[in-house]
Design an enzyme around this catalytic site. Sequence first.
Site, PDB file in Angstrom:
ATOM      1  CD  GLU A  14      -3.032  -0.911  -0.243  1.00 18.75           C
ATOM      2  OE1 GLU A  14      -2.925   0.199  -0.522  1.00 18.75           O
ATOM      3  OE2 GLU A  14      -3.734  -1.969  -0.373  1.00 18.75           O
TER       4      GLU A  14
ATOM      5  CG  ASP B 255      -7.936   3.802  -3.913  1.00 13.35           C
ATOM      6  OD1 ASP B 255      -8.974   3.845  -4.129  1.00 13.35           O
ATOM      7  OD2 ASP B 255      -7.062   3.000  -4.230  1.00 13.35           O
TER       8      ASP B 255
ATOM      9  CE1 TYR C 242      -6.904   2.518   0.083  1.00 13.60           C
ATOM     10  CE2 TYR C 242      -4.718   2.905   0.220  1.00 13.60           C
ATOM     11  CZ  TYR C 242      -5.751   2.142  -0.374  1.00 13.60           C
ATOM     12  OH  TYR C 242      -5.587   0.955  -1.222  1.00 13.60           O
TER      13      TYR C 242
END
Length: 378
Positions: free
Chosen positions: A50, A151, A133
């Site tokens: 991520e 996102d 997020y």
Amino acid sequence: MGRKKEIIVSLPDQAWTDHVREGLLAWYDQNKRELPWRKNKDPYRIWVSEIMLQQTRVDTVIPFFERFMDKFPDLVALANADEEEVLKAWEGLGYYSRVRNLHSAVKEVVATYEGKVPSTPDAVTQLKGVGDYTAGAILSIAFDQPTPAVDGNVMRVFSRWFALWDDIAKLSTRRKMEVLGAHLVPASRAGDFNQAVMELGALVCTPVNPKCISCPVQATCAAFDQGVQAELPQKKKAKPPRPVHVSIAWIRRGEQILLQRRSSEGLLAGMWGLPTMENVQDEVVPGDSITPLFTELGLFVEWGEVLGEYEHIFSHRRWHIRLVEGLIRDEKKDLPGEWRWINENERTQLAFPNVYRKAFSLAEKRRKGLSGIQGRLL
């Protein structure tokens, strides 16, 4: 994810929600891409992926992720690594503050949580570099907690599903999307659902020319129903990068190259590179603008020619770069710690931002077939 101002949002009814969940998860099971970070639910691997995926395309990230995992297969290995080693493994991905924050955060996990990524929202969001997020992605994908992960892909999908005309560049819009995400994410398969929305945005509900005919939840999309899917989402155009004229010096002493470590704050913070001077005016003689920098260091440079000019774009700046060759003729004192000489074969041991890798490449191309002052300087 911490206390926030309450956002009032009109939520879809249960029938709509159930239809979207079922249709999207069935589509995801059949169409999801085989990505290396989806092989298991290791929170460390998910976390690294991520961070890498921020502002970077999936296809670009895959080889970097695989090499990074080979070098640092678990959280403890990364925590125990030297910073230069970590930066070198990240070299080419850019936005180096991401990996510095990650490195700092995994050290905290080792020190505070016995090397195990925490599984509570409050703890995860306290880790350096982990925003709402990233926390939502870790909690839902690794721990299957019903937490939204919003996102850019998700915001685009939600804008179209609900025909929302809010500017997605605004924080208030993101908060609205998070409320919708919290309502939509199911109690079970939370991580799969969040990834399914992202996957839909990446493969079907694309920024331009969305493939609505292939969308598994087309019947519930308000934008498609209204014929406005091409107009959504709404986003205020960002200001173009500010142009900056820059001189970069390729200074040699025999087979050695002079490096400068940038300031610990600001653009390319703490990274090694070539001597650089920003906000340079047009030079009559190449190197004039950067000469005072070396004079202060007790270095006397014989300037050669301009090796080339190129541009490099950062998020808020567009560097117009002139790469100038130079040869050290005299040294009056030792260099301070933010300066160093390296041999040619040592260059691969350090991580350099792409803007300097371009300079190295440009200088190397000029090394062959030169004579006179050029040949001596290069």
